[in-house]
Write an enzyme that holds these catalytic residues in place. Sequence first.
Site, PDB file in Angstrom:
ATOM      1  N   ASN A 204       0.055   0.225  -1.894  1.00  0.00           N
ATOM      2  CA  ASN A 204      -0.419   0.883  -1.148  1.00  0.00           C
ATOM      3  C   ASN A 204      -0.615   2.140  -0.274  1.00  0.00           C
ATOM      4  O   ASN A 204      -0.480   3.194  -0.575  1.00  0.00           O
ATOM      5  CB  ASN A 204      -0.509   0.295  -0.258  1.00  0.00           C
ATOM      6  CG  ASN A 204      -2.392  -0.239  -0.706  1.00  0.00           C
ATOM      7  OD1 ASN A 204      -3.366   0.360  -1.601  1.00  0.00           O
ATOM      8  ND2 ASN A 204      -3.077  -0.888   0.119  1.00  0.00           N
ATOM      9  N   GLU A 239      -4.261  -9.323  -0.330  1.00  0.00           N
ATOM     10  CA  GLU A 239      -3.761  -9.302  -2.146  1.00  0.00           C
ATOM     11  C   GLU A 239      -3.850 -10.697  -2.560  1.00  0.00           C
ATOM     12  O   GLU A 239      -2.880 -11.048  -3.595  1.00  0.00           O
ATOM     13  CB  GLU A 239      -2.903  -8.116  -2.079  1.00  0.00           C
ATOM     14  CG  GLU A 239      -1.322  -8.629  -1.350  1.00  0.00           C
ATOM     15  CD  GLU A 239      -1.196  -8.268  -0.069  1.00  0.00           C
ATOM     16  OE1 GLU A 239      -0.156  -8.364   0.623  1.00  0.00           O
ATOM     17  OE2 GLU A 239      -2.830  -7.550   0.597  1.00  0.00           O
TER      18      GLU A 239
END
Length: 329
Positions: A204, A239
């Site tokens: 990210n 996630e």
Amino acid sequence: MHNVQPLPVPAQAPRRYAFDVLELLVIPAFVLDAQGRVSMWNRACEHLTGVLAHEVLGTRDAWRSFYQHARPTLADLVLQRRTGEVAALYDDHQRPGGGDANLSAQSWCDMPRSGRRRYLAADVSPILDGDGAVVAVVETLRDMTAEKQAQIALEQLATKDGLTGLANRRCFDDTLHAEWQRALRQGQPLSLLMVDVDNFKQYNDAYGHVGGDACLQRIAGAVASEMRTNDLVARYGGEEFAVILPNQSLKGAAIVAERIRCRVERLQLPNLGVGKQYVTVSIGAATALAAPDTDPAHLVATADAALYRAKHMGRNRISLTLEEVVAAR
């Protein structure tokens, strides 16, 4: 000013008058006589079904306009006093006003002539003679397909993750509880995989949230591609994904977990945040035999512990834990 008086209904033909009114209704309607033959099939019913009145009048084949295979219409069930079968044939049913005479029900219909499956609501009312005997049954219909499709869409929104299209946490919890009860009844094993994307924070940071979302979507597709019909894959949170494997042994769960790990690795999604490596996943697997005094939360905790070990051992691997919970003898 003259008072307008309603036209009198001919006393000798009230039933014919009623049929004429039904014929002019914009609501689809048909009538079965005491022998189950179609005695009226109005124009709105022709439009709904694609079946013309002259094709069905005098026959006992009203069902053919709605279904591919023989089954009674709601009017047939009322006429034949088989209303106890309504629950098995219709999605929903009720007696309006709590009375015994009228009946309402809803279900999907095949509509063979038009070729368009429709969700129809049916309302049935018997016509009685002076002695209270049923001489005919009127069935009116409402096309509720749009409303039903909207309801299904809302239900899917309530159970699906907006980003990945997988089941969401709520759906996971409900399904795990249901599968645990099934495993308890049938004495079958229940396996669970907890799948976590390795080093996702670094991904990210390197690609931004848009890139991270795209990564999660690709991984979700990879995980889902390894599922059987009765398996469920859900986005557990962030996630992390969870996979419910009904009637699957630990050995079988390990095979599925390894296939998932390899498939994600083959995506070759570069993670520049961790030394130009590819995105990988770590997976914890657990299997349980349900018992009356247990709950699935223990299975989740065991799979989570196995996932933690996979992470601790270096990531991009699976870790197995067999947790057999058996009833005390």
